[in-house]
Design a protein around this motif. Structure first.
Motif, PDB file in Angstrom:
ATOM      1  N   ARG A 171       1.147  -3.302  -8.932  1.00 10.90           N
ATOM      2  CA  ARG A 171       1.546  -3.166  -7.532  1.00 10.90           C
ATOM      3  C   ARG A 171       1.903  -1.706  -7.239  1.00 10.90           C
ATOM      4  NH1 ARG A 171      -0.150  -7.091  -4.486  1.00 10.90           N
ATOM      5  NH2 ARG A 171       1.608  -6.928  -3.054  1.00 10.90           N
ATOM      6  N   ASP A 197      -0.925  -7.256   2.788  1.00 13.63           N
ATOM      7  CA  ASP A 197       0.009  -8.387   2.935  1.00 13.63           C
ATOM      8  C   ASP A 197       1.462  -7.908   2.974  1.00 13.63           C
ATOM      9  OD1 ASP A 197       0.073  -7.544   0.378  1.00 13.63           O
ATOM     10  OD2 ASP A 197      -0.164  -9.519  -0.552  1.00 13.63           O
ATOM     11  N   ARG A 198       1.656  -6.646   3.319  1.00 11.85           N
ATOM     12  CA  ARG A 198       3.004  -6.094   3.341  1.00 11.85           C
ATOM     13  C   ARG A 198       3.475  -5.682   4.731  1.00 11.85           C
ATOM     14  NH1 ARG A 198       5.964  -7.371  -1.041  1.00 11.85           N
ATOM     15  NH2 ARG A 198       4.616  -7.338  -2.870  1.00 11.85           N
ATOM     16  N   GLY A 200       5.223  -5.366   8.037  1.00 13.02           N
ATOM     17  CA  GLY A 200       6.507  -5.905   8.470  1.00 13.02           C
ATOM     18  C   GLY A 200       7.549  -5.867   7.365  1.00 13.02           C
ATOM     19  N   GLU A 201       7.108  -5.525   6.148  1.00 13.18           N
ATOM     20  CA  GLU A 201       8.053  -5.405   5.031  1.00 13.18           C
ATOM     21  C   GLU A 201       8.186  -3.930   4.643  1.00 13.18           C
ATOM     22  OE1 GLU A 201       6.925  -8.010   1.795  1.00 13.18           O
ATOM     23  OE2 GLU A 201       5.934  -9.367   3.207  1.00 13.18           O
ATOM     24  N   GLU A 202       8.975  -3.674   3.616  1.00 10.41           N
ATOM     25  CA  GLU A 202       9.109  -2.297   3.153  1.00 10.41           C
ATOM     26  C   GLU A 202       8.292  -2.073   1.892  1.00 10.41           C
ATOM     27  OE1 GLU A 202      13.291  -1.251   2.861  1.00 10.41           O
ATOM     28  OE2 GLU A 202      13.168  -0.492   4.917  1.00 10.41           O
ATOM     29  N   VAL A 203       7.789  -0.870   1.744  1.00 10.94           N
ATOM     30  CA  VAL A 203       7.162  -0.449   0.500  1.00 10.94           C
ATOM     31  C   VAL A 203       7.888   0.823   0.059  1.00 10.94           C
ATOM     32  CG1 VAL A 203       4.915  -1.462   1.053  1.00 10.94           C
ATOM     33  CG2 VAL A 203       5.398   0.914   1.713  1.00 10.94           C
ATOM     34  N   ALA A 209      12.136   3.811   0.305  1.00 12.01           N
ATOM     35  CA  ALA A 209      11.672   2.619   1.036  1.00 12.01           C
ATOM     36  C   ALA A 209      11.357   2.975   2.482  1.00 12.01           C
ATOM     37  CB  ALA A 209      12.733   1.533   0.991  1.00 12.01           C
ATOM     38  N   PRO A 211       9.103   1.175   6.055  1.00  4.20           N
ATOM     39  CA  PRO A 211       8.376  -0.002   6.524  1.00  4.20           C
ATOM     40  C   PRO A 211       6.857   0.222   6.513  1.00  4.20           C
ATOM     41  CG  PRO A 211       9.844   0.890   8.258  1.00  4.20           C
ATOM     42  CD  PRO A 211       9.895   1.823   7.106  1.00  4.20           C
ATOM     43  N   GLU A 213       3.680  -0.808   8.500  1.00 10.27           N
ATOM     44  CA  GLU A 213       3.455  -1.321   9.849  1.00 10.27           C
ATOM     45  C   GLU A 213       1.984  -1.164  10.225  1.00 10.27           C
ATOM     46  OE1 GLU A 213       5.599  -2.852  11.699  1.00 10.27           O
ATOM     47  OE2 GLU A 213       7.441  -2.462  10.535  1.00 10.27           O
ATOM     48  N   TYR A 259       4.278  -1.454  -3.976  1.00 10.62           N
ATOM     49  CA  TYR A 259       4.186  -2.459  -2.910  1.00 10.62           C
ATOM     50  C   TYR A 259       4.235  -3.860  -3.471  1.00 10.62           C
ATOM     51  CZ  TYR A 259      -0.701  -2.247  -4.422  1.00 10.62           C
ATOM     52  OH  TYR A 259      -1.851  -2.241  -5.172  1.00 10.62           O
TER      53      TYR A 259
END
Lengths: 259, 259, 259
Positions: A171, A197-198, A200-203, A209, A211, A213, A259
């Motif tokens: 990842r 598939d990430r 809306g989440e944070e990487v 970290a 977002p 988007e 991620y």
């Protein structure tokens, strides 16, 4: 159709247009004339992203720090399109981007009478004196006839210019910043699929970290994000701001995304 | 004829041109690609001033800070011309400027197969993936057929963007600076008519006396003046200099002119 | 064909294009719109270098610090091409550069009904209100008919603008810097022929020895050179850098070359 790209700014491209229009009625389309000065690599990136959107055409690309040296002047055939410019690698990524992994390269003989303005010698403005007349002639002859043009001869080993491949394991993706656009978006060589598939989440980008988007507007103005640019790669950006500054990166900077 | 305006600089507009030219033989005309970044208001002002000089055309206007959000993508019909761009107000002042106080707005369905590059989802480059294909299709169908296009549906309440009205009482006009052009001329919303019988005399701008002149050259280089710009409004200027700096104003600054 | 040159940046040239396209189907070609502001001299230099590469055309050139004064608006005929712009000298060097040592000048009557937007009076945007309609009309009538157009009258003494001649004696040439291009190359009025048998050797520029080279790449990046630019004159340059800064010169600086 003949497109024009250069790092000339103004008014040098107009001399190329004049030469073209003296020799052909083709439609002329400006692609860009303020590409970063003498950076074939950046130009190659942008032309690779841009030219595939065009219908078949002759694409003139004059980013030529070696003008006046003995570097070759090339016509590169990619299917029913042709690229014309210096042999410094700038033509190859866009030729491949047009869908032809093995584009055919031909060297222009600038001493040929087709190029009267060179006086058979060097020129400080090959865009006007060599590349524009060559582009007009290829357009008039038809791209399929390039192999028959007497001032062209096949070249086996044109200069190459390849973008580094990212390193994808588990990842984590490691790559680098390929270019920074005028908005400050840092465009990496990491494929956008890593964010798929990430959203809306944070990487984690280089350990911090942020977002992920789908669009700049996914965060408040002034805030950082990782997104997928129009080129399909991961882009480090700031909504209504400069991503390069906020992430502290520039062309060539290493980027690791977890991620 | 299709005109193009954006805040993209280079080379993104070229991708839009490629998409257009893959779908239409229309004449393409660049209006501006260095409009101030993400300022629909400034773009609306300039397009309102510029587009009425064109013959009937499809006008593409991509100043789109909300790209990737759920804001609508619009086609706005103004008589025999159409405007194509985001639903953030940028299209409305120029549509009215074309002489149609009640332009008809239609929302584009970006998931329709007419827009294959969106993959039916969002895009970070709707200029290339939605607006350019839509503009080409409207041009090919004809503006009068806009109501018949299946991926368009009427919108009753498009985003509005209206410029503030000046306050005129007695011999005093209060308004504001709408935009500053690249020369530093501060263009106000005060109608030029207030200076009409004052040319060659002084007026008071925010309390300071300056000459009212028909042209920049009415004062010595480096000196301030109030004049009427090509848009018909009062402009605060410096002959061969920057009016915004000399008058200490920027976009939105209040301006009171006593005449 | 109609070419357009100005110092307007954006978006003012688009209004000129709109006016042109409302009156003619001619091909429009942008020459430059970011010419240095209000410098007819620099514009004249670049147009003299650029326009001769075009086929016969109507050339619109709006660099017009005197707009709104009583300076004439001109059409200048140079063979089968015409130039349209203000009477401040900007049209004359390019007209001569087209091969016509005695171009014919005609004054435009801006109060004629051909120019409805002027209201018979002054305008702060003659590019849109006078020059563009005049260029379209000359194009439609044909350059050979210029003498028959009723809103044109011959002018015996148009404003002149001549570039200084260099002083060549023995092995020393004294001249000056005419313009600096965007790359920082300082373009002098000294003919390139003085370097002809010196390439690969050193010459003295204002007392300092620098290599004379056929191309920028003849020296290492960051190093100074004297070369012959695409205009045929001696240019003071730095490979991948700014010649004006390295040589400490600007427009009008004296340059003495001993060779």
């Amino acid at each position: 159709m003949i497109t024009l790209a250069s790092d000339f700014g103004e008014p040098y491209p107009a001399a190329m247009k004049g030469v073209l229009l003296s020799r052909t009625d083709a439609r002329l389309v400006d692609v860009a004339h303020n590409l970063p000065r003498q950076e074939p690599r950046t130009a190659a990136f942008w032309l690779r992203e841009t030219l595939p959107w065009f219908p078949p055409a002759v694409h003139l690309a004059v980013i030529d720090p070696g003008v006046g040296t003995d570097r070759n002047a090339l016509v590169v055939r990619a299917g029913d399109s042709a690229l014309v410019g210096p042999d410094n690698g700038v033509l190859m990524p866009p030729a491949r981007g047009l869908g032809y992994p093995d584009p055919e390269a031909f060297a222009i003989d600038p001493g040929h009478e087709e190029f009267p303005a060179t006086g058979g010698e060097g020129s400080t403005f090959d865009g006007r004196d060599v590349f524009a007349p060559a582009a007009a002639a290829v357009h008039e002859a038809g791209v399929e006839e390039v192999g028959e043009i007497e001032w062209l001869s096949p070249v086996d080993d044109p200069e190459e210019l390849r973008f580094p491949e990212p390193d994808l394991r588990g990842r984590e993706a490691s790559g680098e910043v390929l270019v920074v656009d005028r908005f400050g978006n840092a465009i990496t060589n990491v494929p956008g699929s890593v964010l798929e598939d990430r959203f809306g989440e944070e990487v984690a980008v280089n350990g911090t970290a942020v977002p992920a988007e789908r669009s700049y507007a996914g965060v408040e103005p002034g805030h950082r994000l990782a997104t997928v640019g129009s080129h399909g790669n991961v882009e480090l950006a700031v909504n209504a701001g400069r991503g390069d500054e906020a992430f502290g990166v520039g062309v060539g900077s290493e980027v690791t995304i977890s991620y």
